[in-house]
Design a protein around this motif. Structure first.
Motif, PDB file in Angstrom:
ATOM      1  N   ALA A 191      28.380 -16.831  14.280  1.00 37.84           N
ATOM      2  CA  ALA A 191      27.580 -17.674  15.174  1.00 37.84           C
ATOM      3  C   ALA A 191      28.166 -19.079  15.269  1.00 37.84           C
ATOM      4  N   GLU A 192      28.072 -19.643  16.457  1.00 38.71           N
ATOM      5  CA  GLU A 192      28.425 -21.049  16.654  1.00 38.71           C
ATOM      6  C   GLU A 192      27.135 -21.840  16.778  1.00 38.71           C
ATOM      7  N   VAL A 193      26.950 -22.793  15.882  1.00 35.64           N
ATOM      8  CA  VAL A 193      25.762 -23.647  15.927  1.00 35.64           C
ATOM      9  C   VAL A 193      26.201 -25.048  16.334  1.00 35.64           C
ATOM     10  N   GLY A 194      25.275 -25.781  16.918  1.00 36.78           N
ATOM     11  CA  GLY A 194      25.589 -27.137  17.375  1.00 36.78           C
ATOM     12  C   GLY A 194      24.539 -28.143  16.941  1.00 36.78           C
ATOM     13  N   VAL A 195      25.004 -29.330  16.593  1.00 38.52           N
ATOM     14  CA  VAL A 195      24.117 -30.455  16.275  1.00 38.52           C
ATOM     15  C   VAL A 195      24.347 -31.501  17.363  1.00 38.52           C
ATOM     16  N   LYS A 196      23.402 -31.566  18.302  1.00 44.53           N
ATOM     17  CA  LYS A 196      23.529 -32.492  19.430  1.00 44.53           C
ATOM     18  C   LYS A 196      22.887 -33.823  19.087  1.00 44.53           C
ATOM     19  N   ASN A 197      23.701 -34.869  19.153  1.00 45.90           N
ATOM     20  CA  ASN A 197      23.246 -36.217  18.803  1.00 45.90           C
ATOM     21  C   ASN A 197      23.204 -37.074  20.068  1.00 45.90           C
ATOM     22  N   ASN A 198      22.001 -37.447  20.489  1.00 45.38           N
ATOM     23  CA  ASN A 198      21.829 -38.257  21.697  1.00 45.38           C
ATOM     24  C   ASN A 198      21.675 -39.748  21.396  1.00 45.38           C
ATOM     25  N   ASN A 199      22.074 -40.170  20.224  1.00 46.93           N
ATOM     26  CA  ASN A 199      21.944 -41.572  19.822  1.00 46.93           C
ATOM     27  C   ASN A 199      23.253 -42.336  20.025  1.00 46.93           C
ATOM     28  N   PHE A 200      23.123 -43.668  20.123  1.00 46.88           N
ATOM     29  CA  PHE A 200      24.292 -44.537  20.211  1.00 46.88           C
ATOM     30  C   PHE A 200      24.749 -44.902  18.793  1.00 46.88           C
ATOM     31  N   GLY A 201      24.913 -43.896  17.988  1.00 51.51           N
ATOM     32  CA  GLY A 201      25.338 -44.048  16.599  1.00 51.51           C
ATOM     33  C   GLY A 201      25.551 -42.671  16.002  1.00 51.51           C
ATOM     34  N   THR A 202      26.296 -42.598  14.921  1.00 50.63           N
ATOM     35  CA  THR A 202      26.620 -41.302  14.313  1.00 50.63           C
ATOM     36  C   THR A 202      25.423 -40.739  13.541  1.00 50.63           C
ATOM     37  N   TYR A 203      25.378 -39.411  13.477  1.00 54.03           N
ATOM     38  CA  TYR A 203      24.360 -38.715  12.690  1.00 54.03           C
ATOM     39  C   TYR A 203      25.072 -37.933  11.593  1.00 54.03           C
ATOM     40  N   LYS A 204      24.900 -38.401  10.361  1.00 55.07           N
ATOM     41  CA  LYS A 204      25.525 -37.747   9.213  1.00 55.07           C
ATOM     42  C   LYS A 204      24.467 -36.902   8.521  1.00 55.07           C
ATOM     43  N   PHE A 205      24.737 -35.585   8.425  1.00 54.74           N
ATOM     44  CA  PHE A 205      23.743 -34.670   7.863  1.00 54.74           C
ATOM     45  C   PHE A 205      24.264 -33.950   6.622  1.00 54.74           C
ATOM     46  N   GLN A 206      23.313 -33.514   5.825  1.00 52.55           N
ATOM     47  CA  GLN A 206      23.631 -32.802   4.581  1.00 52.55           C
ATOM     48  C   GLN A 206      23.806 -31.305   4.860  1.00 52.55           C
ATOM     49  N   ASN A 207      24.358 -30.614   3.860  1.00 54.42           N
ATOM     50  CA  ASN A 207      24.503 -29.164   4.011  1.00 54.42           C
ATOM     51  C   ASN A 207      23.117 -28.511   4.043  1.00 54.42           C
ATOM     52  N   SER A 208      23.066 -27.358   4.693  1.00 51.86           N
ATOM     53  CA  SER A 208      21.787 -26.690   4.874  1.00 51.86           C
ATOM     54  C   SER A 208      21.998 -25.178   4.933  1.00 51.86           C
ATOM     55  N   THR A 209      20.891 -24.466   5.051  1.00 56.11           N
ATOM     56  CA  THR A 209      20.923 -23.000   5.119  1.00 56.11           C
ATOM     57  C   THR A 209      20.148 -22.535   6.343  1.00 56.11           C
ATOM     58  N   ILE A 210      20.736 -21.603   7.080  1.00 54.27           N
ATOM     59  CA  ILE A 210      20.042 -20.968   8.200  1.00 54.27           C
ATOM     60  C   ILE A 210      19.524 -19.615   7.732  1.00 54.27           C
ATOM     61  N   SER A 211      18.229 -19.403   7.853  1.00 52.17           N
ATOM     62  CA  SER A 211      17.609 -18.139   7.465  1.00 52.17           C
ATOM     63  C   SER A 211      17.345 -17.308   8.719  1.00 52.17           C
ATOM     64  N   PHE A 212      17.715 -16.031   8.637  1.00 49.31           N
ATOM     65  CA  PHE A 212      17.516 -15.104   9.754  1.00 49.31           C
ATOM     66  C   PHE A 212      16.403 -14.123   9.387  1.00 49.31           C
ATOM     67  N   PHE A 213      15.564 -13.857  10.378  1.00 52.39           N
ATOM     68  CA  PHE A 213      14.407 -12.997  10.155  1.00 52.39           C
ATOM     69  C   PHE A 213      14.335 -11.905  11.230  1.00 52.39           C
ATOM     70  N   TYR A 214      13.790 -10.781  10.815  1.00 44.44           N
ATOM     71  CA  TYR A 214      13.417  -9.740  11.781  1.00 44.44           C
ATOM     72  C   TYR A 214      11.973  -9.354  11.498  1.00 44.44           C
TER      73      TYR A 214
END
Length: 220
Positions: free
Chosen positions: A103-126
């Motif tokens: 999967a390709e995931v995206g973090v879209k930042n609409n601010n006039f400054g950088t967005y620095k984020f920490q590592n995370s986990t994506i959980s998938f459900f059925y």
């Protein structure tokens, strides 16, 4: 004697003439003074108008700057696309699935400054049951841009306690998965102002069995 009378008649006329000239001169001075005062008054009014216009303009710029540049918006965390490396599906009588999804995931930042984020986990459900997890590394998204990341995840129906819904989905040829995550980080404006911002992912991924592809991705 005649000359003396003539001199006596001339002198009063000369005095009257000088008096009138002085009066006219004073009136001219007063008129010029009034005109000068009027000109100065108009100049002061014009300068005050310029100053008021400048103050209004500066206030508008500050308000616009506060509402656009300095307003910190919540970034968007989404699944952009997905493909399958392996795709195994059981039958209606033996309902099961095992996928290897990229999967390709995206973090879209609409601010006039950088967005620095920490590592995370994506959980998938059925159907509300966890079927797999993918790790998202820490990174940053530049101002007014989207950071794209590729993640791989193994999805399996082994944790399902009931296969009744899966049997129905296999018969319909469509499987709906859900991807959820939370990303935490900080937005930095002008290298000085920092504010913590978290964003949530909640995407529904529609999988077509016949084509073995992702038909649709819908994120809230």
């Amino acid at each position: 004697m005649a000359d003396r009378r003539n001199d006596q008649q001339v002198h009063p006329l000369s005095q009257n003439y000088n008096h009138d000239a002085v009066s006219n001169f004073k009136r001219d001075e007063e008129s010029a003074s009034r005109e000068s005062d009027e000109i100065r008054r108009k100049k002061r009014i014009r300068y005050l108008a310029y100053f008021a216009a400048f103050v209004v303009f500066q206030t508008g710029i500050i308000v616009l700057f506060s509402l656009t540049v300095m307003k910190i918006k919540t970034p968007k965390f989404r699944v952009r696309s997905a493909t399958f490396e392996t795709f195994n599906v059981g039958t209606a009588t033996n309902a099961s699935f095992n996928f290897r999804m990229n999967a390709e995931v995206g973090v879209k930042n609409n601010n006039f400054g950088t967005y620095k984020f920490q590592n995370s986990t994506i959980s998938f459900f059925y159907d509300g049951t966890p079927i797999g997890e993918a790790m998202v590394p820490d990174s940053k998204s530049g101002w007014l841009s989207t950071k794209k990341l590729n993640v791989a995840v193994d999805l399996s129906s082994n944790n399902l306690t009931s296969n009744s819904q899966l049997e129905n989905d296999l018969n319909s040829g469509v499987l709906k998965l859900n991807a959820q995550s939370k990303l935490s980080g900080k937005v930095t404006l002008t290298f000085m102002f920092k504010k913590k911002k978290s964003t949530n992912m909640d995407c529904t991924i529609t999988v077509g069995f016949a084509e073995r592809v992702v038909r649709d991705i819908n994120c809230k």
